[in-house]
Every structure is written in structure tokens, then in C-alpha cells.
Enzyme design. Structure first.
Site, short mmCIF file in Angstrom:
data_model
loop_
_atom_site.label_atom_id
_atom_site.label_comp_id
_atom_site.label_asym_id
_atom_site.label_seq_id
_atom_site.Cartn_x
_atom_site.Cartn_y
_atom_site.Cartn_z
N GLU A 121 0.71 0.25 -5.81
CA GLU A 121 -0.47 0.07 -5.87
C GLU A 121 -0.60 -0.18 -4.36
OE1 GLU A 121 -2.79 -1.48 -8.28
OE2 GLU A 121 -1.56 -1.58 -9.77
N GLU A 173 -9.41 3.56 5.50
CA GLU A 173 -9.05 2.23 4.86
C GLU A 173 -9.55 1.38 6.38
OE1 GLU A 173 -5.94 -0.18 3.13
OE2 GLU A 173 -7.18 -0.72 1.43
N CYS A 210 -7.66 -4.97 -1.14
CA CYS A 210 -7.92 -3.31 -1.36
C CYS A 210 -9.01 -2.35 -2.36
CB CYS A 210 -7.00 -3.23 -2.08
SG CYS A 210 -6.43 -3.79 -3.48
N LYS A 247 9.64 -9.42 -2.16
CA LYS A 247 9.53 -10.19 -0.79
C LYS A 247 8.03 -10.47 -1.07
CE LYS A 247 8.79 -7.49 3.09
NZ LYS A 247 8.29 -8.65 3.55
P1 NAP Z 1 2.15 -3.04 3.66
O1 NAP Z 1 2.26 -2.94 5.05
O2 NAP Z 1 2.49 -1.26 3.55
O3 NAP Z 1 2.93 -4.40 3.39
C1 NAP Z 1 3.13 -4.98 2.22
C2 NAP Z 1 4.60 -4.73 1.72
O4 NAP Z 1 5.61 -3.87 2.08
C3 NAP Z 1 5.25 -6.24 2.80
O5 NAP Z 1 5.81 -7.27 2.02
C4 NAP Z 1 5.87 -5.62 3.85
O6 NAP Z 1 7.00 -6.32 5.14
C5 NAP Z 1 6.66 -4.56 2.92
N1 NAP Z 1 7.11 -3.16 3.90
C6 NAP Z 1 7.08 -2.95 5.19
N2 NAP Z 1 7.02 -1.97 5.12
C7 NAP Z 1 8.35 -1.68 4.40
C8 NAP Z 1 9.61 -0.49 3.96
N3 NAP Z 1 9.35 0.18 5.10
N4 NAP Z 1 9.55 -0.87 2.72
C9 NAP Z 1 9.51 -1.97 1.97
N5 NAP Z 1 9.20 -2.89 1.70
C10 NAP Z 1 8.15 -2.67 3.23
O7 NAP Z 1 0.83 -3.80 3.45
P2 NAP Z 1 -0.25 -4.98 4.20
O8 NAP Z 1 -1.00 -4.30 5.43
O9 NAP Z 1 1.23 -5.71 4.05
O10 NAP Z 1 -1.17 -4.87 2.94
C11 NAP Z 1 -2.05 -4.24 3.40
C12 NAP Z 1 -2.25 -2.93 2.07
O11 NAP Z 1 -1.69 -3.63 0.87
C13 NAP Z 1 -3.95 -2.31 2.14
O12 NAP Z 1 -3.86 -0.85 2.73
C14 NAP Z 1 -4.56 -2.69 1.33
O13 NAP Z 1 -4.78 -1.62 0.76
C15 NAP Z 1 -3.09 -2.59 0.02
N6 NAP Z 1 -3.19 -3.97 -1.08
C16 NAP Z 1 -3.43 -2.56 -2.49
C17 NAP Z 1 -3.60 -3.64 -3.69
C18 NAP Z 1 -3.85 -2.93 -4.79
O14 NAP Z 1 -3.61 -3.79 -5.84
N7 NAP Z 1 -3.59 -1.65 -5.17
C19 NAP Z 1 -3.19 -4.63 -3.40
C20 NAP Z 1 -2.96 -5.47 -1.92
C21 NAP Z 1 -3.37 -4.91 -0.99
P3 NAP Z 1 5.64 -7.09 5.80
O15 NAP Z 1 4.99 -7.93 5.61
O16 NAP Z 1 7.15 -7.28 6.81
O17 NAP Z 1 5.69 -5.91 6.78
#
Ligand code: NAP
Ligand code: MG
Length: 500
Positions: free
Chosen positions: A280, A411, A314, A206
Site C-alpha cells: 500500500e 507526493e 496517502c 514493525k
Molecule cells: P516509508 O519511509 O516507506 O516507511 C514505511 C515503513 O517502512 C516504516 O516503518 C519504515 O521504518 C519502514 N522502512 C523503511 N525502510 C525500509 C526498508 N528498506 N525495508 C523495510 N521497511 C522499511 O514511509 P513513511 O514515510 O513512513 O510513510 C509515508 C508514506 O506511506 C507515504 O508515501 C504514504 O503515501 C504511504 N502510505 C500509504 C498508505 C496506503 O494505504 N497506500 C497508507 C499510509 C501511508 P522507519 O519508520 O524507521 O523509517
């Protein structure tokens, strides 16, 4: 492009004028990448069992261009019946075909996917930039080449898994559920899909709601590569779709990249199940400059570390630590450099900082900006103008911040840097490690011994020395503490997809 809004509140009007004069005297001619060669459908269905199929309930959402707020395409929202269908397709493909063919045959498909990504690189880069807002220079030079590189690298492992786990007979797990964020859309899809296929698993992926389009283009590439139907399924939707994948009993492994909050939710719901998982999550990296560093090189590294991809990274170097004796010179050079950054049309090849990915993310960054000002920190933003339409945030630096300050601890995921000073190695290591996160870090010094000492003491999965934000498929990536569990990339990235 129309330019009206200016957000500057911190500079005097004289300083603003001087900066604007400087910029207008030295502006590059516009150099936009053309968009006439891209092929996008108006409406995208779900990619299940090798075909694009309409969702069970006819629900679609808009994917917009964050630099213009214009709609690019409609994307299907997968519900429970669709996720069930995708998991079944992945299971059938696993049992019927993918676990039966030879490893070298699996590799052939992967090499084919990698080559098609290379052939379509220009189109993919433009779509990535339109859908997500990142500068074309980054999608063209970083995201897309690295996505192809991940398929090439992991294709090479497919028939050598016995060497990855010597003395054992590694086997795939079955169906992998994969959920990715919006900051590196195609690259994250490649990070997830390539090791899963190399190890003989099938996939339900997804993409993030705001950036589904390159994942759907990847689905077309997968069709073109003739990958057996059901081996990769791509279901678009919001958080609920992600949660349906996580909680599906037919999934054997979850690979999630996203925020720490959602990561914790997922970890709770996986406790007690048979599913393996890697998470991650977020980060708040320390970028440390010692007085013996090459200052000009370090300033470039700071800029790249936090303003690259609008700070939507991230592992962004969002906390700068400067040794006290070089604080003045670093700040002066940093502000001079930031004043020359080009903020605006992401499709322009001269743009350094593109659009913020969504209105929600812009609101979050703006809120942290206000929190920083309220906390009493000093702030610098260049006097650049930003387009009136779209989501923009100028590069921002805060100093005179305390270790306990929210902008230092939390963050922000935007182009916002905090600066603190230090005197000794012990002090900076303590401060650098004093956050809930531990994904990455950076060290700038002329002394190799200092690099070894400090990198050994930083509690971070990746530490760069005299560089920042460098990625390679051969290198493992992952976090300590609340930055996650498990490693992706390199040999380590194979293990979470294998039983041995
Ligand atoms: P997010 O809100 O956690 O969303 C990540 C993914 O999870 C999206 O596809 C999201 O769908 C989905 N999602 C949302 N709620 C969910 C649930 N309850 N169960 C399962 N999946 C769910 O994060 P984001 O705002 O998209 O991304 C930013 C974050 O990612 C930052 O905190 C960043 O640090 C982290 N990140 C970490 C890495 C790493 O390698 N450590 C790399 C890149 C980013 P939707 O898009 O529809 O919300
Ligand atoms: Mg979009």
C-alpha cells in the site's frame, strides 16, 4: 502556548492584519484534553513471545512529541537476533497453537482485543496525538474507533472463511511480516493484524520509528486479552529492522504500507521468493469539482481531503480540479474557510491542524513549498501564527500550476493543495490520471450519471462522490499503478492471507 513564528510571505500587511483581527475576535477558549490518565513507561522493550524483552544489543531510540519536541519514551531497536527470535516465536505459535484452535476460538480473542481498545480509547487517542502530532479530534473520532472496528469486523470473518472463498478450503499462509508508516499508527496496526489473525496466521509487526507507542500499548492489550504467546510479536526499530523482516526466510507473507520508493525496494527483494505480498504505497489524489456541485459542501470536502491529519494521508485529495466557470467562487470560499482553520496544540479539541510528524517531514514539505514558488505558482497561506517549538506548516494552496509541475506530480504528504482548472470531462479525466499514482479520487457534482462516468474512468482504487476520506472496515482499499499491489479491508483483505 507561546506563539511567535509567522511564515506568511504572500499576503500584504493589511490583509494579514485583517485576518489576525478576524481570528483574535473569534478565537475559541483553549480546550485541551487531559493527559493525567495515560500510562506510559519511560522505556519500552520488544514484544516477543507474549513478553516485553530487552533487545539483544542494548540499543534504544527516543520517541518524541512533534508538537513540543519533548521526549516521551525510549523505544528498543530490534536487530537481526531480535527479528530472528520474533519470527521463531511466531512460527512456533503458528504450529503449536494458533493453527490448531478452532476459528470461533480465534474470533473470541479478537473480539476481546476490540473491546479492550474501546475501553482504553481515550488513553490511546491521547498517546496517538502526543506521539504523532495529529489533532485529538481525529485520533479520538477516527483512528481509535476505526482500529476497534477492524478487529470487530475481521473477528466476524474468522469462522466464515469458507464463505469468503466458496467451493474451496482456504488455509492460512503461516507467519506474516508487517511494516507500517507513521500517519495512522494504531489504525495501520489494526488493518494489518486483524485480517492476519482472522485467517489463522501469526504476526511480526514493525511500527514506524516516530510512532511506536500505540503499537506497544496494543502489545499490552494483546497480553491482557490473553492471546497465546507468539501469535503477535511487535518489534520496534528503523528501516533496517523492516528490511530484516522482509528478507527473513521464515516469513511467508509481507504486508507493507509506506512510500513507493521503499515499496519498490521490497518488491525487488521479494522477487523469486515464496512470499506473498501486498504493498500500500503513495498517492496524489485528484479531487474534482464540477460547476453543478454544491460549492459549500465541496469546499468542506476539499479542506477535509487535504488538511485532515496535516495532509499526512496517502489518499489525501492533494490535487484539486475545478471546472473553469466556478473557479473564482471556489477559490474565494476556500481561502475564507482556510483562514478560520485552527493550527496548533494537537491536544486541544478545537485544533484542526496539528503538528507535522517529524523534522524530516517538515523539511520535505518546506522544500516543496519553495519548489512551488520557484516554479512560478501563486500561493496562499493564512496569516495564522504557529507555536515556536515543534514542527508546523500552515495550510497552503498553490494555483496557476502546470500539469508538469513537480508540486502537481510528486507526493508531498503535507497540508499543500494544488489547484488546476478544466472545461470538459475528458480533459479532467486525462489530467487526473496523469500521475504515476492511482490510490484515490473525489468527485463533486449534483449529477449521478457524471459520478458513474468519471469514477469509472479514474484509475484509482477508491473514488469518493460528494464526500472525501471516509473509511470503513468492510470496504477494500488499495492502489493502481505505483500506489501499490493488492487490497486491504473488506472481504478482499482476507485473500492475501490465505491459500486456497
Ligand atoms: P516509508 O519511509 O516507506 O516507511 C514505511 C515503513 O517502512 C516504516 O516503518 C519504515 O521504518 C519502514 N522502512 C523503511 N525502510 C525500509 C526498508 N528498506 N525495508 C523495510 N521497511 C522499511 O514511509 P513513511 O514515510 O513512513 O510513510 C509515508 C508514506 O506511506 C507515504 O508515501 C504514504 O503515501 C504511504 N502510505 C500509504 C498508505 C496506503 O494505504 N497506500 C497508507 C499510509 C501511508 P522507519 O519508520 O524507521 O523509517
Ligand atoms: Mg513520536
Amino acid at each position: 502556548m507561546e506563539k511567535t513564528k509567522t511564515q506568511n510571505k504572500e499576503l500584504t500587511s493589511e490583509e494579514q492584519k485583517a485576518e489576525i483581527n478576524f481570528k483574535t475576535d473569534w478565537q475559541y477558549a483553549a480546550s485541551p484534553e487531559s493527559t493525567d490518565h495515560i500510562q506510559l513507561k519511560k522505556k519500552y522493550d520488544l514484544f516477543i513471545n507474549g513478553k516485553f524483552v530487552a533487545p539483544a544489543k542494548p540499543k534504544y531510540f527516543d520517541s518524541i512529541n512533534p508538537s513540543t519536541e519533548e521526549k516521551i519514551a525510549e523505544v528498543a531497536e530490534a536487530d537481526e537476533a531480535d527479528v530472528n527470535k520474533a519470527v521463531k516465536a511466531a512460527r512456533d505459535a503458528y504450529k503449536g497453537k494458533w493453527s490448531k484452535i478452532s476459528a470461533s476460538e480465534r474470533a473470541k480473542y479478537m473480539f476481546r482485543i476490540a473491546r479492550i481498545i474501546q475501553e482504553k480509547a481515550r488513553e490511546l487517542a491521547v498517546i496517538e496525538t502526543m506521539d504523532g502530532g495529529k489533532p485529538i479530534r481525529e485520533s479520538r473520532d477516527i483512528d481509535i474507533p476505526l482500529a476497534a472496528a477492524h478487529f470487530f469486523y475481521y473477528a466476524g470473518w474468522a469462522d466464515k472463511l469458507n464463505y469468503a472463498v466458496p467451493g474451496k478450503t482456504p488455509k492460512p499462509l503461516g507467519v506474516a511480516g508487517q511494516i507500517i508508516p507513521w500517519n495512522f499508527p494504531l489504525l495501520m496496526a489494526a488493518w494489518k493484524i486483524a485480517p492476519a489473525l482472522a485467517t489463522g496466521n501469526t504476526v511480526v509487526l514493525k511500527p514506524a520509528e516516530t510512532t511506536s507507542l500505540t503499537a506497544l500499548k496494543l502489545a499490552e492489550i494483546i497480553q491482557e486479552a490473553d492471546l497465546p504467546p507468539g501469535v503477535v510479536n511487535i518489534v520496534t526499530g528503523a528501516g533496517k529492522t523492516g528490511s530484516l523482516i522482509v528478507n527473513h526466510p521464515g516469513v511467508d507473507k509481507i504486508a507493507f504500507t509506506g512510500s513507493t520508493d521503499i515499496g519498490k525496494l521490497i518488491q525487488k527483494s521479494l522477487a523469486g521468493t515464496h512470499k506473498k505480498y501486498t504493498l500500500e504505497l503513495g498517492g496524489k489524489a485528484a479531487n474534482i469539482i464540477f460547476e453543478d456541485a454544491s460549492i459549500d459542501q465541496a469546499v468542506e470536502g476539499i479542506v477535509n481531503g487535504i488538511f485532515f491529519n496535516q495532509g499526512h494521508v496517502c489518499c489525501a485529495g492533494s490535487r484539486l480540479f475545478v471546472q473553469e466557470s466556478v473557479f473564482e467562487i471556489v477559490m474565494r470560499k476556500l481561502k475564507d474557510r482556510i483562514a478560520t482553520l485552527v493550527v496548533g496544540n494537537p491536544l486541544d479539541k478545537n485544533t484542526d491542524i496539528g503538528a507535522i510528524n517529524s523534522k524530516a517531514q517538515l523539511d520535505k514539505i518546506s522544500e516543496y513549498h519553495s519548489i512551488g514558488l520557484k516554479e512560478g505558482a501563486e500561493c496562499y497561506q493564512p496569516a495564522c501564527e504557529v507555536p515556536s517549538k515543534g514542527y508546523w506548516f500552515r495550510p497552503t494552496v498553490f494555483w496557476n500550476v502546470s500539469q508538469a509541475s513537480r508540486i502537481v506530480q510528486e507526493e508531498i504528504f503535507g497540508p499543500v493543495l494544488t489547484v488546476q482548472t478544466f472545461r470538459t470531462i475528458q480533459e479532467v479525466v486525462e489530467k487526473a490520471n496523469n500521475t504515476p499514482y492511482g490510490l484515490s479520487g473525489g468527485i463533486w457534482t449534483d449529477k449521478g450519471s457524471k459520478i458513474f462516468k468519471v469514477s469509472g474512468e479514474l484509475k484509482a482504487g477508491v473514488v469518493w462522490a460528494n464526500t472525501f476520506n471516509k473509511f470503513d472496515p468492510t470496504s477494500p482499499f488499495g492502489g493502481y499503478k505505483e500506489s501499490g499491489i493488492g487490497r486491504e479491508g473488506g472481504l478482499h483483505g482476507l485473500m492475501p492471507y490465505l491459500q486456497y
